[in-house]
Scaffold this active site. Structure first.
Site, PDB file in Angstrom:
ATOM      1  N   LYS A 159      15.457  20.667 -12.419  1.00  0.00           N
ATOM      2  CA  LYS A 159      14.848  19.477 -12.869  1.00  0.00           C
ATOM      3  C   LYS A 159      15.588  18.978 -13.582  1.00  0.00           C
ATOM      4  O   LYS A 159      16.427  19.392 -14.135  1.00  0.00           O
ATOM      5  CB  LYS A 159      13.535  19.656 -13.702  1.00  0.00           C
ATOM      6  CG  LYS A 159      12.314  20.455 -12.955  1.00  0.00           C
ATOM      7  CD  LYS A 159      11.568  19.676 -11.722  1.00  0.00           C
ATOM      8  CE  LYS A 159      11.101  18.907 -12.121  1.00  0.00           C
ATOM      9  NZ  LYS A 159       9.555  18.530 -12.907  1.00  0.00           N
ATOM     10  N   SER A 162      14.248  20.955 -18.025  1.00  0.00           N
ATOM     11  CA  SER A 162      13.600  21.480 -17.558  1.00  0.00           C
ATOM     12  C   SER A 162      13.090  23.209 -19.279  1.00  0.00           C
ATOM     13  O   SER A 162      13.792  23.222 -18.572  1.00  0.00           O
ATOM     14  CB  SER A 162      12.387  21.284 -16.857  1.00  0.00           C
ATOM     15  OG  SER A 162      11.574  23.105 -16.251  1.00  0.00           O
ATOM     16  N   GLU A 178       8.953   7.156 -18.188  1.00  0.00           N
ATOM     17  CA  GLU A 178       7.614   7.605 -18.323  1.00  0.00           C
ATOM     18  C   GLU A 178       7.389   6.947 -19.134  1.00  0.00           C
ATOM     19  O   GLU A 178       6.473   7.304 -19.561  1.00  0.00           O
ATOM     20  CB  GLU A 178       7.310   9.077 -18.239  1.00  0.00           C
ATOM     21  CG  GLU A 178       8.046   9.915 -16.489  1.00  0.00           C
ATOM     22  CD  GLU A 178       8.423  11.241 -15.228  1.00  0.00           C
ATOM     23  OE1 GLU A 178       7.689  11.954 -17.204  1.00  0.00           O
ATOM     24  OE2 GLU A 178       8.130  11.671 -15.081  1.00  0.00           O
ATOM     25  N   HIS A 189       0.652  -1.494   0.243  1.00  0.00           N
ATOM     26  CA  HIS A 189       0.088  -0.230  -0.292  1.00  0.00           C
ATOM     27  C   HIS A 189       0.958   0.976  -0.088  1.00  0.00           C
ATOM     28  O   HIS A 189       0.571   2.298   0.484  1.00  0.00           O
ATOM     29  CB  HIS A 189      -1.202   0.070   1.709  1.00  0.00           C
ATOM     30  CG  HIS A 189      -1.418  -1.311   1.556  1.00  0.00           C
ATOM     31  ND1 HIS A 189      -2.907  -1.296   1.036  1.00  0.00           N
ATOM     32  CD2 HIS A 189      -1.228  -2.292   2.235  1.00  0.00           C
ATOM     33  CE1 HIS A 189      -3.048  -2.540   1.009  1.00  0.00           C
ATOM     34  NE2 HIS A 189      -2.692  -3.481   1.794  1.00  0.00           N
TER      35      HIS A 189
END
Ligand code: ARG
Length: 457
Positions: free
Chosen positions: A287, A281, A294, A160
């Protein structure tokens, strides 16, 4: 219209096929990828026709030579694929006419495009399956290499997404090894089922020529010819199996990618990627984003989509050949290309992650991850029932929470408030490494288990 520009069926037709349908109905831009398989199968078919004296040997030999020439032209990029001739089969046949003249007309004896296309397609799926298996093997190898360096690395195992129990980072990685091992087997199983040669089923009913299907099957590298000519031209199970295996593998890769994204997030910081696997970025100078991971996660959507599409195309389709089937190839090609890229990226990803061992260890200690170990200790050493032991352990967790301490920061006296009959040796129960190494059951996370783990590729 010159003969060169005519379709093979032009004599039967009063007008040419509509321009828009020619464009929409043509598959050449997709199935030209089958050219090697098509030429290979046509050569084998021609050899059989010669051997069984179905066509004159002289004509057959011209065909084989012509086909080799065409293959060279295509390889060198000198072949012009024409939409008008629909697909790879007719583009090659038309070219053969240009090269050897009317002798080309002997090639299509005792076959149809219906058995021809499934033959080419099966050959392609077989070869492409091996390419994916190869990529999977190197992924598994890279996982093993990474895991061998991390047998002793303790990290928090989550359920979880809450800290659950200490585990070895190697054991965690090897969970993925297991998934990829099954994917590998799934692809291999498919190779077994696909291994029947369609050639000779002709349009749907077989043929009256005295062909030798065993000969062509063997030469093409299949185990045996298919049994039923109607099923042969209707069957696309092998394409579905392939896309299913791709989809499951993509799903596993997406879980790996998602795990890594979470572990790499600023909130967790349990692993880092080398800059190799990151992008910046355009606005935020600080970043470093895990874009490859992804993409691995996202592209699963493409693999699922292809599987879904082919299942839908096949649903309710009357048996034998229908044009609906033509779209099967784009789906399989896309599914293959997508998964292959995803596997390549995953291989890179695995090689370029670094565990943050210190933080893993600290996090493994937080969240009371050894509470179960303490309950187990009371069961084993003090003969308590598990439920009784669970109750005592949860009271200790409540206490530690109130005191804002980890379990391994409690003193013996503090613990004894909850169970009297304890000595100093109990403290090692709260040691996360000790906890990890106590999980010695078959398949458990102990270093000893992980070291002798069966890692075969
Ligand atoms: N291009 C076709 C396909 O991919 C080949 C088979 C054509 N057969 C036919 N009866 N129109 O399915």
């Amino acid at each position: 219209m010159t003969n060169k520009n005519k379709t093979v069926w032009s004599n039967r037709f009063k007008s040419t096929t509509s321009k828009s349908f020619q464009r929409i109905g043509s598959s050449i831009n997709i199935d030209k990828r089958l050219y090697e398989q098509d030429i290979f199968a046509s050569k084998v078919h021609t050899q059989m026709l010669i051997k069984n004296k179905i066509i004159p040997a002289k004509e057959g030999r011209k065909i084989i030579k012509g086909l080799d020439k065409i293959k060279n032209q295509i390889k060198k990029g000198k072949f012009i694929f024409r939409e008008k001739f629909e697909d790879i089969h007719l583009n090659i046949e038309k070219k053969l006419y240009e090269i050897i003249g009317n002798s080309a007309g002997y090639m299509h004896t005792a076959r149809s495009r219906n058995d021809q296309v499934v033959t080419d397609f099966k050959l392609w799926v077989k070869e492409s399956t091996l390419i994916l298996i190869n990529e999977l093997n190197s992924l598994m190898k890279n996982i093993i290499i990474k895991s061998e360096k991390n047998t002793e690395t303790v990290m928090p195992g989550f359920t979880h997404l809450k800290n659950a129990q200490p585990i070895s980072f190697a054991h965690y990685l090897l969970a993925y090894y297991e998934m990829f091992k099954r994917d590998n087997q799934r692809f291999l199983n498919n190779l077994n089922l696909i291994d029947e040669s369609p050639l000779g089923a002709a349009a749907l009913s077989g043929t009256s020529y005295k062909i030798d299907r065993n000969f062509t099957s063997k030469k093409l590298g299949f185990k045996k010819p298919t049994n039923n000519s109607i099923d042969t031209v209707s069957d696309r199970d092998f394409a579905i199996d392939f896309l299913y295996a791709c989809a499951v593998c993509a799903m596993h890769l997406s879980r790996l990618a998602e795990d890594f994204i979470i572990l790499n997030s600023d909130a967790y910081q349990l692993i880092s990627f080398s800059d190799h696997m990151l992008t910046g970025s355009s606005i935020m100078p600080q970043k470093k984003n895990p874009d490859p991971a992804e993409l691995i996660r996202g592209r699963t959507g493409i693999n699922y989509g292809k599987l879904n599409s082919i299942l839908t195309i096949m649903k309710g389709l009357p048996i034998s050949y229908f044009k609906d089937l033509q779209d099967d190839k784009a789906l399989v090609f896309d599914g293959f290309d997508t998964l292959k890229d995803t596997l390549i990226m995953s291989n890179e990803l695995i090689k370029n992650i670094k565990p943050n061992k210190k933080r893993m260890f600290e996090m493994a200690k937080s969240g009371y991850t050894t509470a179960t170990d303490f309950a187990d200790y009371l069961v084993k050493d003090k003969n308590l029932s598990f439920r009784e032991a669970y109750k005592i352990s949860s009271k200790i967790v409540n206490y530690a929470e109130k005191k804002r301490k980890n379990l391994d920061e409690l003193t013996l006296n503090e613990i004894k408030k909850f169970y009297k009959d304890l000595n100093i040796s109990v403290l090692k129960i709260f040691d996360v490494k000790n906890s990890m190494n106590s999980k010695n059951s078959f398949g458990g996370t102990s270093e000893k288990n992980v070291k002798k783990y069966d890692k075969k590729i």
